[in-house]
Design a protein around this motif. Structure first.
Motif, PDB file in Angstrom:
ATOM      1  N   SER A 210       0.817  -1.212   0.000  1.00 49.44           N
ATOM      2  CA  SER A 210       0.000   0.000   0.000  1.00 49.44           C
ATOM      3  C   SER A 210       0.854   1.266   0.000  1.00 49.44           C
ATOM      4  CB  SER A 210      -0.963  -0.002   1.185  1.00 49.44           C
ATOM      5  OG  SER A 210      -0.279  -0.247   2.396  1.00 49.44           O
ATOM      6  N   LEU A 211       2.052   1.206   0.578  1.00 51.33           N
ATOM      7  CA  LEU A 211       2.951   2.361   0.550  1.00 51.33           C
ATOM      8  C   LEU A 211       3.343   2.718  -0.881  1.00 51.33           C
ATOM      9  CD1 LEU A 211       5.324   1.603   3.574  1.00 51.33           C
ATOM     10  CD2 LEU A 211       3.725   3.517   3.389  1.00 51.33           C
ATOM     11  N   LYS A 212       3.464   1.726  -1.729  1.00 51.16           N
ATOM     12  CA  LYS A 212       3.863   1.972  -3.121  1.00 51.16           C
ATOM     13  C   LYS A 212       2.821   2.776  -3.886  1.00 51.16           C
ATOM     14  CE  LYS A 212       6.442  -2.385  -3.296  1.00 51.16           C
ATOM     15  NZ  LYS A 212       6.511  -3.746  -3.896  1.00 51.16           N
ATOM     16  N   GLU A 213       1.562   2.666  -3.487  1.00 49.87           N
ATOM     17  CA  GLU A 213       0.475   3.331  -4.191  1.00 49.87           C
ATOM     18  C   GLU A 213       0.101   4.676  -3.597  1.00 49.87           C
ATOM     19  OE1 GLU A 213      -0.701   2.063  -6.993  1.00 49.87           O
ATOM     20  OE2 GLU A 213       0.690   0.381  -6.742  1.00 49.87           O
ATOM     21  N   ALA A 214       0.617   4.971  -2.411  1.00 44.05           N
ATOM     22  CA  ALA A 214       0.154   6.155  -1.674  1.00 44.05           C
ATOM     23  C   ALA A 214       0.761   7.441  -2.211  1.00 44.05           C
ATOM     24  CB  ALA A 214       0.484   5.998  -0.198  1.00 44.05           C
ATOM     25  N   ASP A 215      -0.104   8.436  -2.418  1.00 40.22           N
ATOM     26  CA  ASP A 215       0.367   9.804  -2.671  1.00 40.22           C
ATOM     27  C   ASP A 215       0.543  10.542  -1.347  1.00 40.22           C
ATOM     28  OD1 ASP A 215       0.155   9.910  -5.669  1.00 40.22           O
ATOM     29  OD2 ASP A 215      -1.945   9.466  -5.206  1.00 40.22           O
ATOM     30  N   ILE A 216      -0.285  10.169  -0.383  1.00 38.69           N
ATOM     31  CA  ILE A 216      -0.264  10.789   0.946  1.00 38.69           C
ATOM     32  C   ILE A 216      -0.289   9.680   1.983  1.00 38.69           C
ATOM     33  CG2 ILE A 216      -1.451  12.351   2.545  1.00 38.69           C
ATOM     34  CD1 ILE A 216      -2.915  13.459  -0.024  1.00 38.69           C
ATOM     35  N   LEU A 217       0.615   9.735   2.940  1.00 37.74           N
ATOM     36  CA  LEU A 217       0.621   8.804   4.070  1.00 37.74           C
ATOM     37  C   LEU A 217       0.327   9.593   5.333  1.00 37.74           C
ATOM     38  CD1 LEU A 217       1.240   6.149   5.569  1.00 37.74           C
ATOM     39  CD2 LEU A 217       3.665   6.782   5.518  1.00 37.74           C
ATOM     40  N   SER A 218      -0.729   9.196   6.049  1.00 36.90           N
ATOM     41  CA  SER A 218      -1.093   9.871   7.297  1.00 36.90           C
ATOM     42  C   SER A 218      -1.090   8.865   8.436  1.00 36.90           C
ATOM     43  CB  SER A 218      -2.480  10.513   7.179  1.00 36.90           C
ATOM     44  OG  SER A 218      -2.868  11.102   8.399  1.00 36.90           O
ATOM     45  N   LEU A 219      -0.406   9.220   9.518  1.00 41.24           N
ATOM     46  CA  LEU A 219      -0.278   8.320  10.656  1.00 41.24           C
ATOM     47  C   LEU A 219      -1.089   8.832  11.827  1.00 41.24           C
ATOM     48  CD1 LEU A 219       3.146   8.524   9.535  1.00 41.24           C
ATOM     49  CD2 LEU A 219       2.653   6.251  10.423  1.00 41.24           C
ATOM     50  N   THR A 220      -1.990   7.986  12.322  1.00 36.86           N
ATOM     51  CA  THR A 220      -2.819   8.312  13.491  1.00 36.86           C
ATOM     52  C   THR A 220      -2.861   7.097  14.411  1.00 36.86           C
ATOM     53  OG1 THR A 220      -4.773   7.756  12.143  1.00 36.86           O
ATOM     54  CG2 THR A 220      -4.242  10.082  12.388  1.00 36.86           C
ATOM     55  N   ILE A 221      -1.708   6.771  14.970  1.00 37.71           N
ATOM     56  CA  ILE A 221      -1.561   5.575  15.796  1.00 37.71           C
ATOM     57  C   ILE A 221      -0.817   5.916  17.081  1.00 37.71           C
ATOM     58  CG2 ILE A 221      -1.641   3.835  13.974  1.00 37.71           C
ATOM     59  CD1 ILE A 221       1.399   3.962  13.817  1.00 37.71           C
ATOM     60  N   LEU A 230       8.203   2.776  12.846  1.00 35.65           N
ATOM     61  CA  LEU A 230       7.390   2.050  11.866  1.00 35.65           C
ATOM     62  C   LEU A 230       7.731   2.482  10.449  1.00 35.65           C
ATOM     63  CD1 LEU A 230       4.935   0.105  11.390  1.00 35.65           C
ATOM     64  CD2 LEU A 230       3.498   2.166  11.411  1.00 35.65           C
ATOM     65  N   ILE A 231       7.990   3.783  10.285  1.00 33.37           N
ATOM     66  CA  ILE A 231       8.336   4.308   8.960  1.00 33.37           C
ATOM     67  C   ILE A 231       9.791   4.772   8.986  1.00 33.37           C
ATOM     68  CG2 ILE A 231       7.761   5.992   7.182  1.00 33.37           C
ATOM     69  CD1 ILE A 231       5.576   3.904   7.653  1.00 33.37           C
ATOM     70  N   THR A 232      10.632   4.018   8.298  1.00 28.82           N
ATOM     71  CA  THR A 232      12.058   4.326   8.192  1.00 28.82           C
ATOM     72  C   THR A 232      12.409   4.546   6.724  1.00 28.82           C
ATOM     73  OG1 THR A 232      12.699   2.004   7.936  1.00 28.82           O
ATOM     74  CG2 THR A 232      12.507   2.846  10.195  1.00 28.82           C
ATOM     75  N   LEU A 233      13.671   4.719   6.458  1.00 27.07           N
ATOM     76  CA  LEU A 233      14.110   4.933   5.070  1.00 27.07           C
ATOM     77  C   LEU A 233      13.694   3.771   4.175  1.00 27.07           C
ATOM     78  CD1 LEU A 233      15.675   6.834   3.198  1.00 27.07           C
ATOM     79  CD2 LEU A 233      17.759   5.566   3.805  1.00 27.07           C
ATOM     80  N   LYS A 234      13.685   2.575   4.732  1.00 24.83           N
ATOM     81  CA  LYS A 234      13.272   1.394   3.961  1.00 24.83           C
ATOM     82  C   LYS A 234      11.867   1.568   3.419  1.00 24.83           C
ATOM     83  CE  LYS A 234      12.346  -3.562   4.537  1.00 24.83           C
ATOM     84  NZ  LYS A 234      12.345  -4.696   5.510  1.00 24.83           N
ATOM     85  N   GLU A 235      10.947   2.008   4.265  1.00 25.89           N
ATOM     86  CA  GLU A 235       9.555   2.215   3.837  1.00 25.89           C
ATOM     87  C   GLU A 235       9.443   3.414   2.895  1.00 25.89           C
ATOM     88  OE1 GLU A 235       9.703  -0.556   6.815  1.00 25.89           O
ATOM     89  OE2 GLU A 235      10.329   1.535   7.141  1.00 25.89           O
ATOM     90  N   MET A 236      10.197   4.474   3.173  1.00 28.86           N
ATOM     91  CA  MET A 236      10.140   5.664   2.322  1.00 28.86           C
ATOM     92  C   MET A 236      10.608   5.367   0.901  1.00 28.86           C
ATOM     93  SD  MET A 236      11.524   8.501   5.060  1.00 28.86           S
ATOM     94  CE  MET A 236      11.105   8.280   6.792  1.00 28.86           C
ATOM     95  N   LYS A 237      11.559   4.484   0.772  1.00 24.50           N
ATOM     96  CA  LYS A 237      12.063   4.131  -0.562  1.00 24.50           C
ATOM     97  C   LYS A 237      11.032   3.376  -1.388  1.00 24.50           C
ATOM     98  CE  LYS A 237      17.048   4.126   0.285  1.00 24.50           C
ATOM     99  NZ  LYS A 237      18.285   3.298   0.353  1.00 24.50           N
ATOM    100  N   LEU A 238      10.023   2.831  -0.725  1.00 19.96           N
ATOM    101  CA  LEU A 238       8.942   2.160  -1.453  1.00 19.96           C
ATOM    102  C   LEU A 238       7.945   3.161  -2.038  1.00 19.96           C
ATOM    103  CD1 LEU A 238       8.095  -0.704   1.074  1.00 19.96           C
ATOM    104  CD2 LEU A 238       9.417  -0.919  -1.041  1.00 19.96           C
TER     105      LEU A 238
END
Length: 334
Positions: A210-221, A230-238
């Motif tokens: 789902s990160l690959k398809e997102a234009d906007i990522l919003s965290l409410t956790i 939870l969100i590191t460079l690894k996830e950002m590169k996706l």
């Protein structure tokens, strides 16, 4: 008031002593002042030494800022309840209060609308050039705006937003997203697909996809051992190079060093950050000088209406607890 003394004098009933840890809106204090069973003291010196001295005096406390550790709590023999001015409780030693049967209450009814609006403010500000147009007008360049090359202002129409965490704020946010014709995906293993679908979203089970398809990522956790970093460079590169990250949850859920690197190296486009791992952030925090991030000072609830209602709910919770009529939904299940 009773008449149990041998001289027939009225028996003075004891009052619950409440510590107001950090200032809250006066609307809540007015409720305490009208209740003869309670007295209160406002504590603005949040230093360790002062809290060690003052906390043992109280039967209950409200808590806005400040970190309540086991060391601070160890001598609080009277303390029965902590009423949070908010819904997060990473500033409380939950292991200690669980072992010592100190109840933790949250303002579950008043902290969703303003944070959801703050998320939309961050998204809209970023998508519409932050202060670009205001600066153009104030600098005398109004007429030149028509010739600007506009490559970094966008419509929200049909963009994909991924909401991580579908609690009260997430449920409020989805309504606002749908009003802007956003496509909404939700990642929250604790919420079933039917509930998300009924509110106009789509449940996703794999965060990486789902990160690959997102234009906007919003965290409410909430922040805990599972959501820290939870969100590191690894996830950002996706993610897409045009994507943005919005975090109003807690600092440390998005790795700040990795975020700064991703922004500097155009791995993602922009970020809106309301929270920091250390608050206030240190002067050398690179995000403070990064021009690709819009910042706010843990202020997602800072509206007149929200601060008033949070204050009222915080105080009402603590009164209801001692009067044995607290709504169970306000009690954190530790």
């Amino acid at each position: 008031m009773g008449f149990d003394s041998p001289l027939g004098l009225p028996k003075i009933l004891s009052m619950y002593n409440i510590g107001i840890i950090d200032k809250i809106n006066p609307k809540g204090l007015e409720i305490l002042e009208k209740n003869s069973k309670f007295k209160y003291e406002i504590i603005t010196d949040l230093s360790k030494n002062n809290l060690l001295k003052k906390l043992p005096e109280f039967d209950g406390i409200t808590l806005r800022r400040g970190i309540i550790t086991s060391e601070l709590l160890s001598n609080c023999k009277k303390l029965k309840v902590i009423s949070r001015h908010g819904v997060g409780y990473d500033n409380v030693d939950t292991n200690f209060i669980k072992k010592n049967n100190i109840k933790l209450l949250v303002t579950s009814s008043s902290t969703s609308r303003s944070p959801a609006e703050h998320i939309m403010y961050l998204i809209l500000s970023i998508y519409k050039g932050v202060n670009m147009f205001d600066t153009i007008v104030r600098s005398g360049n109004f007429a030149k705006a028509i010739n600007l090359k506009i490559d970094e202002n966008f419509e929200l129409y049909k963009k994909n937003i991924l909401i991580i965490g579908f609690g009260r704020i997430g449920r409020e946010l989805i309504k606002k997203c749908l009003g802007f014709d956003l496509n909404v995906s939700v990642y929250d293993p604790a919420v079933n697909a039917n509930e998300i679908n009924s509110l106009g979203g789509t449940k996703v089970s794999k965060l990486t996809d789902s990160l690959k398809e997102a234009d906007i990522l919003s965290l409410t956790i909430p922040k805990n051992s599972k959501t820290h970093n939870l969100i590191t460079l690894k996830e950002m590169k996706l993610m897409k190079k045009s994507s943005i990250i919005i975090n109003i949850s807690r600092g440390g859920i998005v790795n700040e060093k990795d975020l700064n690197f991703a922004l500097d190296n155009k791995i993602i486009f922009y970020a809106g950050i309301d929270v920091f791992e250390k608050e206030p952030p240190e002067e050398n925090n690179p995000l403070l000088s990064n021009k690709r991030v819009l910042l706010s000072p843990h202020a997602a609830t800072f509206t007149k209406e929200c601060l008033e209602s949070m204050s009222i709910e915080t105080v009402t919770n603590i009164i209801d607890f001692f009067e044995k009529k607290i709504d169970k939904s306000k009690i954190v299940n530790l």
